[in-house]
Design a protein around this motif. Structure first.
Motif, PDB file in Angstrom:
ATOM      1  N   ALA A   1     -41.662  38.094  81.404  1.00 20.11           N
ATOM      2  CA  ALA A   1     -41.885  36.743  80.892  1.00 20.11           C
ATOM      3  C   ALA A   1     -42.674  35.913  81.907  1.00 20.11           C
ATOM      4  CB  ALA A   1     -40.557  36.067  80.573  1.00 20.11           C
ATOM      5  N   ALA A   2     -42.335  36.074  83.178  1.00 18.26           N
ATOM      6  CA  ALA A   2     -43.073  35.368  84.230  1.00 18.26           C
ATOM      7  C   ALA A   2     -44.511  35.848  84.299  1.00 18.26           C
ATOM      8  CB  ALA A   2     -42.375  35.566  85.573  1.00 18.26           C
ATOM      9  N   ARG A   3     -44.716  37.136  84.054  1.00 18.82           N
ATOM     10  CA  ARG A   3     -46.078  37.671  84.064  1.00 18.82           C
ATOM     11  C   ARG A   3     -46.895  37.135  82.892  1.00 18.82           C
ATOM     12  NH1 ARG A   3     -44.660  44.021  85.535  1.00 18.82           N
ATOM     13  NH2 ARG A   3     -44.439  43.720  87.807  1.00 18.82           N
ATOM     14  N   PHE A   4     -46.267  37.012  81.735  1.00 19.21           N
ATOM     15  CA  PHE A   4     -46.966  36.418  80.594  1.00 19.21           C
ATOM     16  C   PHE A   4     -47.339  34.960  80.889  1.00 19.21           C
ATOM     17  CE2 PHE A   4     -44.870  39.761  77.872  1.00 19.21           C
ATOM     18  CZ  PHE A   4     -46.056  40.350  77.461  1.00 19.21           C
ATOM     19  N   PHE A   5     -46.439  34.249  81.553  1.00 21.63           N
ATOM     20  CA  PHE A   5     -46.743  32.862  81.905  1.00 21.63           C
ATOM     21  C   PHE A   5     -47.894  32.789  82.900  1.00 21.63           C
ATOM     22  CE2 PHE A   5     -46.150  29.014  84.495  1.00 21.63           C
ATOM     23  CZ  PHE A   5     -46.237  28.057  83.494  1.00 21.63           C
ATOM     24  N   ALA A   6     -47.943  33.737  83.833  1.00 25.84           N
ATOM     25  CA  ALA A   6     -49.064  33.780  84.784  1.00 25.84           C
ATOM     26  C   ALA A   6     -50.380  34.000  84.043  1.00 25.84           C
ATOM     27  CB  ALA A   6     -48.831  34.880  85.815  1.00 25.84           C
TER      28      ALA A   6
ATOM     29  N   LYS B   1     -53.726  43.955  82.439  1.00 27.52           N
ATOM     30  CA  LYS B   1     -53.728  45.394  82.144  1.00 27.52           C
ATOM     31  C   LYS B   1     -52.331  46.020  82.156  1.00 27.52           C
ATOM     32  CE  LYS B   1     -55.661  49.828  83.655  1.00 27.52           C
ATOM     33  NZ  LYS B   1     -56.614  50.508  84.564  1.00 27.52           N
ATOM     34  N   PRO B   2     -51.480  45.764  83.163  1.00 25.31           N
ATOM     35  CA  PRO B   2     -50.143  46.386  83.130  1.00 25.31           C
ATOM     36  C   PRO B   2     -49.334  45.990  81.897  1.00 25.31           C
ATOM     37  CG  PRO B   2     -50.620  45.530  85.317  1.00 25.31           C
ATOM     38  CD  PRO B   2     -51.686  45.006  84.411  1.00 25.31           C
ATOM     39  N   LEU B   3     -49.449  44.740  81.452  1.00 27.62           N
ATOM     40  CA  LEU B   3     -48.705  44.295  80.272  1.00 27.62           C
ATOM     41  C   LEU B   3     -49.288  44.892  79.001  1.00 27.62           C
ATOM     42  CD1 LEU B   3     -48.149  40.558  81.261  1.00 27.62           C
ATOM     43  CD2 LEU B   3     -46.398  42.341  81.087  1.00 27.62           C
ATOM     44  N   VAL B   4     -50.603  45.037  78.960  1.00 30.14           N
ATOM     45  CA  VAL B   4     -51.237  45.666  77.806  1.00 30.14           C
ATOM     46  C   VAL B   4     -50.751  47.101  77.658  1.00 30.14           C
ATOM     47  CG1 VAL B   4     -53.432  46.545  76.927  1.00 30.14           C
ATOM     48  CG2 VAL B   4     -53.282  44.205  77.788  1.00 30.14           C
ATOM     49  N   ARG B   5     -50.669  47.812  78.770  1.00 28.71           N
ATOM     50  CA  ARG B   5     -50.241  49.206  78.727  1.00 28.71           C
ATOM     51  C   ARG B   5     -48.743  49.322  78.409  1.00 28.71           C
ATOM     52  NH1 ARG B   5     -54.192  52.476  81.374  1.00 28.71           N
ATOM     53  NH2 ARG B   5     -56.180  51.640  80.652  1.00 28.71           N
ATOM     54  N   ARG B   6     -47.940  48.327  78.828  1.00 23.31           N
ATOM     55  CA  ARG B   6     -46.497  48.381  78.600  1.00 23.31           C
ATOM     56  C   ARG B   6     -46.134  47.929  77.188  1.00 23.31           C
ATOM     57  NH1 ARG B   6     -44.022  45.357  83.082  1.00 23.31           N
ATOM     58  NH2 ARG B   6     -44.722  47.211  84.189  1.00 23.31           N
ATOM     59  N   TYR B   7     -46.814  46.946  76.696  1.00 27.24           N
ATOM     60  CA  TYR B   7     -46.535  46.429  75.347  1.00 27.24           C
ATOM     61  C   TYR B   7     -47.695  46.819  74.427  1.00 27.24           C
ATOM     62  CZ  TYR B   7     -42.842  43.882  77.742  1.00 27.24           C
ATOM     63  OH  TYR B   7     -41.737  43.561  78.492  1.00 27.24           O
TER      64      TYR B   7
ATOM     65  N   SER C   1     -49.626  35.343  75.852  1.00 27.20           N
ATOM     66  CA  SER C   1     -50.336  34.581  76.882  1.00 27.20           C
ATOM     67  C   SER C   1     -51.053  33.384  76.273  1.00 27.20           C
ATOM     68  CB  SER C   1     -51.326  35.474  77.621  1.00 27.20           C
ATOM     69  OG  SER C   1     -52.264  36.049  76.743  1.00 27.20           O
ATOM     70  N   THR C   2     -51.619  33.566  75.088  1.00 26.61           N
ATOM     71  CA  THR C   2     -52.301  32.450  74.427  1.00 26.61           C
ATOM     72  C   THR C   2     -51.310  31.382  73.999  1.00 26.61           C
ATOM     73  OG1 THR C   2     -53.993  33.978  73.612  1.00 26.61           O
ATOM     74  CG2 THR C   2     -53.893  31.820  72.574  1.00 26.61           C
ATOM     75  N   ALA C   3     -50.186  31.799  73.432  1.00 22.50           N
ATOM     76  CA  ALA C   3     -49.180  30.828  72.985  1.00 22.50           C
ATOM     77  C   ALA C   3     -48.623  30.015  74.149  1.00 22.50           C
ATOM     78  CB  ALA C   3     -48.051  31.556  72.260  1.00 22.50           C
TER      79      ALA C   3
END
Length: 282
Positions: free
Chosen positions: A52-57, A157-163, A172-174
């Motif tokens: 969640a913190a990574r999405f906020f970043a 990239k890490p979040l794209v590969r994980r989700y 990230s946009t929201a």
């Protein structure tokens, strides 16, 4: 290619809506479109506090690139903006090597150099007169937009590969919507404009829909979708198509003239993109 017409459309939008406010409208529409699909496909998705913190970043990078990009575009010409897009892949490759340990090969370096040279030939050759008189503030803003977009690409990239590309772009946009909203509120307050005074014409609505749906929801999803298959350096080189497509659209819909510089630069740029796209990092 969807970003190719963004400079023209955003310039139209700036005639009636200030840049930070238009950026807020853009990400709001994009977030609604992306979340509608995510809620349908991943209604029960949960993720850790760390993710969640990574999405906020990523949302912070989105806010930075949207705000800086629109402010920079408002202060410069389309040709100046097109020229400055060439630094985005460079930033992305450097960050990809430094952060993700991606390989940088001779083939990629040559392809990147050719794509850069071709893009410069297209932008300068077709708009030589409008490249003069550069606004330093606009240049700095567009450089900041390039750097923050590169960061959004690499750290996503890490979040794209994980989700998935869809979820990463959507979340990230929201999360960037309230951040962009704060910037828009500050801008309107500084300009003494009430939100109720903003125009609601069909042309303005069309510009917002294009920027929000095509240039944000669809384009950002497709950008991250590419990262599901190849590394960030390979994906980044395709941004060189943006000014070339923009020039072609100007000729097709605005009656702008294109000459030998467009053809020659486009061929060189395309070959550079081809070289990078065939690179396998070995």
């Amino acid at each position: 290619m969807l970003w190719g017409g963004m400079y023209v459309v955003s310039k139209w939008g700036f005639e009636t809506i200030p840049p930070l406010t238009l950026g807020f409208a853009r990400v709001s529409v994009g977030a609604v479109a992306l979340l509608a699909i995510v809620r349908y496909q991943y209604s029960d998705r949960t993720f850790s506090r760390r993710d969640a913190a990574r999405f906020f970043a990523l949302a912070c990078w989105v806010t930075g690139t949207t705000a800086a990009g629109f402010v920079g575009t408002d202060l410069t010409s389309a040709s100046q903006g097109a020229l400055l897009t060439v630094v985005t892949p460079v930033f992305t490759v450097v960050l990809g090597v430094a952060v993700l340990g991606e390989a940088i090969t001779r083939r990629r370096i040559v392809g990147m150099a050719l794509a850069t040279a071709g893009t410069v030939v297209v932008a300068v050759g077709e708009h030589a007169g409008s490249v003069a008189g550069v606004d330093g503030r606009g240049v700095l803003a567009l450089l900041a937009a390039a750097l923050t977009w590169a960061a959004y690409t690499v750290w996503g990239k890490p979040l794209v590969r994980r989700y998935s590309a869809l979820e990463t772009a959507a979340y990230s946009t929201a999360l960037s919507v309230p951040l962009c909203g704060l910037l828009a509120a500050a801008e309107l307050t500084a300009l003494g404009i009430s939100p109720t005074e903003l125009p609601r014409s069909l042309s303005t609505l069309g510009a917002v829909l294009y920027l929000g749906v095509a240039a944000t929801a669809v384009a950002w999803y497709l950008w991250y979708k590419g990262i599901e298959y190849v590394d960030t350096g390979t994906v980044a080189v395709f941004i060189f198509l943006q000014p070339v497509v923009g020039t072609a659209l100007g000729a097709a819909f605005l009656g702008e003239q294109v000459g030998t510089a467009f053809v020659a630069g486009g061929v060189v740029m395309s070959y550079g993109v081809y070289l990078v796209s065939k690179d396998r990092g070995t």
